[in-house]
Write a protein that holds these residues in place. Structure first.
Motif, short mmCIF file in Angstrom:
data_model
loop_
_atom_site.label_atom_id
_atom_site.label_comp_id
_atom_site.label_asym_id
_atom_site.label_seq_id
_atom_site.Cartn_x
_atom_site.Cartn_y
_atom_site.Cartn_z
N HIS A 220 -27.46 48.95 56.90
CA HIS A 220 -28.22 50.19 56.81
C HIS A 220 -27.29 51.38 57.03
N TYR A 221 -27.34 52.33 56.12
CA TYR A 221 -26.84 53.67 56.43
C TYR A 221 -27.97 54.40 57.15
N ARG A 222 -27.70 55.58 57.59
CA ARG A 222 -28.71 56.28 58.40
C ARG A 222 -30.02 56.47 57.65
N ASP A 223 -29.92 56.77 56.35
CA ASP A 223 -31.12 57.12 55.60
C ASP A 223 -31.58 56.06 54.60
N ARG A 224 -30.86 54.93 54.51
CA ARG A 224 -31.27 53.94 53.52
C ARG A 224 -30.66 52.57 53.83
N GLN A 225 -31.25 51.55 53.22
CA GLN A 225 -30.73 50.20 53.34
C GLN A 225 -29.88 49.90 52.12
N ALA A 226 -28.58 49.67 52.34
CA ALA A 226 -27.65 49.45 51.23
C ALA A 226 -27.60 47.99 50.79
N LEU A 227 -27.73 47.07 51.76
CA LEU A 227 -27.69 45.64 51.45
C LEU A 227 -28.83 44.95 52.17
N SER A 228 -29.43 43.98 51.50
CA SER A 228 -30.57 43.27 52.07
C SER A 228 -30.43 41.77 51.84
N HIS A 229 -30.34 41.01 52.91
CA HIS A 229 -30.35 39.54 52.88
C HIS A 229 -29.32 38.98 51.89
N VAL A 230 -28.09 39.44 52.00
CA VAL A 230 -27.03 38.99 51.08
C VAL A 230 -26.39 37.71 51.61
N ASN A 231 -26.41 36.69 50.78
CA ASN A 231 -25.70 35.44 51.05
C ASN A 231 -24.67 35.25 49.94
N PHE A 232 -23.41 35.25 50.31
CA PHE A 232 -22.34 35.33 49.31
C PHE A 232 -21.14 34.52 49.79
N ILE A 233 -20.61 33.70 48.91
CA ILE A 233 -19.45 32.86 49.25
C ILE A 233 -18.34 33.07 48.23
N ILE A 234 -17.11 33.22 48.72
CA ILE A 234 -15.92 33.21 47.87
C ILE A 234 -15.09 32.01 48.29
N ASN A 235 -14.90 31.08 47.36
CA ASN A 235 -14.12 29.88 47.63
C ASN A 235 -12.68 30.04 47.16
N GLU A 236 -11.80 29.23 47.71
CA GLU A 236 -10.41 29.20 47.25
C GLU A 236 -10.37 28.93 45.75
N GLY A 237 -9.59 29.73 45.03
CA GLY A 237 -9.45 29.55 43.59
C GLY A 237 -10.44 30.32 42.75
N ASP A 238 -11.43 30.95 43.37
CA ASP A 238 -12.42 31.72 42.61
C ASP A 238 -11.82 32.97 41.98
N PHE A 239 -12.35 33.34 40.83
CA PHE A 239 -12.13 34.64 40.22
C PHE A 239 -13.53 35.18 39.95
N ILE A 240 -14.01 36.02 40.87
CA ILE A 240 -15.39 36.50 40.82
C ILE A 240 -15.44 37.93 40.31
N GLY A 241 -16.28 38.16 39.33
CA GLY A 241 -16.57 39.51 38.87
C GLY A 241 -17.85 39.98 39.53
#
Length: 250
Positions: free
Chosen positions: A14-35
């Motif tokens: 949350h920033y003061r006036d808004r929610q920027a991210l909500s319930h983010v589940n994110f994984i970066i594995n070895e060898g990934d090239f993620i866009g």
């Protein structure tokens, strides 16, 4: 067995006036090239700030190389090329070698004389991006594409396992964009995982091994073929407005 470099678990921010991210589940594995794609204001920059430790999640947890981010001390394992690199002051009086050496500042501090070991690391990083012949050229005399390679070398000099790039091809012409992605593929094959933030969906579906679509929450995280199979309506739902896709021929 795949090893996770980054694990974000149910992260809110949350920033003061808004929610920027909500319930983010994110994984970066070895060898990934993620866009990482998504609309302006969708939280991409916030996610990067969280991974770099600039911001802390309001709720949820982030692990880097298996450790809680607040206990992770090997900052050199994360390389970062900011969007601001594209607006580098061309009048800045520094050689390619000097600019790349700045990537060691966090490790060595300012005004420290570089040993032969660190000089070797600097030259090796410059060689990795194919710019050895420009070692003593002024950074301002290089083209936009050449400068971007040097900024990558600056990030590589600390020997990172994950390289994060924020809109790295803004202002780079089409021919050099293709060369740039060739370089990223080479680095990826050298066991460097990549997270590239961009608005260019078409380019990323041709180059990345995975696509993540972020707009406040993570709407999609999978391979490019699955992403391309999504309907325009579904993508428009992710982005929150009608989406016009541009096809790139390669």
């Amino acid at each position: 067995m795949t090893n996770a470099i980054v694990e974000m678990n149910n992260v809110d921010f949350h920033y003061r006036d808004r929610q920027a991210l909500s319930h983010v589940n994110f994984i970066i594995n070895e060898g990934d090239f993620i866009g990482l794609v998504g609309p302006n204001g969708g939280g991409k920059t916030t996610l990067i700030k969280l991974l770099l430790g600039i911001e802390k999640p309001t709720t949820g947890s982030i692990n880097i190389f298996g450790k809680p981010i607040d206990k992770f001390k090997q900052k050199n394992k994360l390389g970062y090329v900011s969007q601001k690199a594209n607006t580098f002051n061309r009048g800045f009086p520094a050689t390619v070698e000097e600019v790349v050496s700045m990537g060691l500042t966090a490790k060595l501090g300012y005004f420290r004389r570089l040993s032969k070991h660190y000089k070797h690391n600097i030259h090796e990083a410059i060689d990795k991006v194919g710019m050895s012949s420009y070692l003593f050229e002024n950074i301002g005399d290089l083209s936009g594409g050449q400068q971007q390679r040097i900024f990558i070398a600056r990030a590589l000099v600390s020997d990172p396992s994950l390289l994060i790039l924020d809109e790295p091809t803004v202002g780079v012409d089409a021919e050099n964009v293709e060369k740039f992605f060739d370089l990223l593929h080479q680095l990826n094959q050298q066991n460097i995982s990549l997270l590239l933030v961009t608005h260019d969906i078409g380019t990323m579906t041709h180059h990345a091994s995975k696509i993540a679509c972020l707009n406040n929450t993570l709407h999609f995280h999978g391979n490019p073929e699955e992403f391309q199979s999504l309907s325009k309506g579904k993508l428009s739902d992710f982005y929150g407005h009608p989406l016009h896709l541009v096809t790139h021929e390669h």
